[in-house]
Enzyme design. Sequence first.
Site, short mmCIF file in Angstrom:
data_model
loop_
_atom_site.label_atom_id
_atom_site.label_comp_id
_atom_site.label_asym_id
_atom_site.label_seq_id
_atom_site.Cartn_x
_atom_site.Cartn_y
_atom_site.Cartn_z
N GLY A 1 -1.05 -6.24 -21.39
CA GLY A 1 0.49 -5.49 -21.57
C GLY A 1 0.51 -4.33 -21.04
O GLY A 1 1.38 -4.01 -20.25
N ASP A 2 -0.46 -3.45 -21.17
CA ASP A 2 -0.45 -2.03 -20.55
C ASP A 2 -0.50 -2.03 -18.92
O ASP A 2 0.15 -1.43 -18.31
CB ASP A 2 -1.51 -1.12 -21.12
CG ASP A 2 -1.29 -0.82 -22.63
OD1 ASP A 2 -0.37 -0.96 -23.22
OD2 ASP A 2 -2.61 -0.58 -23.58
N THR A 3 -1.25 -3.05 -18.66
CA THR A 3 -1.58 -3.17 -17.09
C THR A 3 -0.27 -3.69 -16.46
O THR A 3 0.33 -3.06 -15.49
CB THR A 3 -2.70 -4.06 -16.95
OG1 THR A 3 -3.79 -3.57 -17.18
CG2 THR A 3 -2.55 -4.39 -15.25
#
Length: 126
Positions: free
Chosen positions: A68-70
């Site tokens: 999700g961060d990516t």
Amino acid sequence: MEALHHTAIGQNLRELERCGRATLAEMKLEALLITRGRDGMAVFERGQATALLPVHGSDQAVDVTGAGDTVLAAYTLGLASGASPLEAAHIANIAGGLVVMKRGTATVLRQELQNAIRDAALGAGG
């Protein structure tokens, strides 16, 4: 999204569309990107048809840590670089697909992302 709208979406595309459009309108957004795990992503833009992006690469993730961060970082970078929401979502989808195929908290290198974008474009006849 499901908690926000007090519903279950799962693979119900009609419910996804309803919730996505409602969120777009309620929050007065120009665009909304919804990640759907192994079902890919959905891009909602005001005045445009919803774009459903299948997951990039294999849907058999090795490790979803940091995915999700990516996706968020790649999407934001795409938008900040002048990409449309749909173009930025394609970049984010590819970056997310690459990172989930690595064990543990991983990163995607610029060259790795560029190669994957090129390969995806060639695979689409581009």
